[in-house]
Design a protein around this motif. Structure first.
Motif: not given
Length: 94
Positions: A42-47
């Motif tokens: 999962q992308y760190e800054t955009d869930e």
């Protein structure tokens, strides 16, 4: 070895459902003939952005999976929930 990376951007309301779906099918994918591993990130800054990384013995094995009922049924569930078109790359591991 072929590495497949797929980027998926979902609608916010689908994120939790997708995580459950993936946890339920991860073992089925990893047990598919020719699949050595499958991971979800999962992308760190955009869930709402996820990546799958899978490793396949060959492009033919990946194609067999992509033509399977498992893939088609799963894709039919997730595709309507994309916020943008999925992106995919097939890479040869050196």
């Amino acid at each position: 070895m072929l590495v497949r990376i797929v980027k998926m951007h979902f609608t916010p309301t689908y994120v939790d459902e997708f995580k459950i779906l993936f946890s339920n099918i991860k073992l089925l994918i990893s047990n598919f003939e020719g699949c050595n591993v499958v991971k979800l990130l999962q992308y760190e800054t955009d869930e709402t952005i996820f990546f799958t990384i899978s490793k396949w013995e060959s492009a033919a094995d990946l194609e067999n999976y992509r033509n399977s009922s498992l893939f088609k049924e799963t894709w039919a569930k997730v595709k309507p929930n994309f916020a943008s078109k999925a992106e995919a790359w097939s890479l040869i591991e050196q």
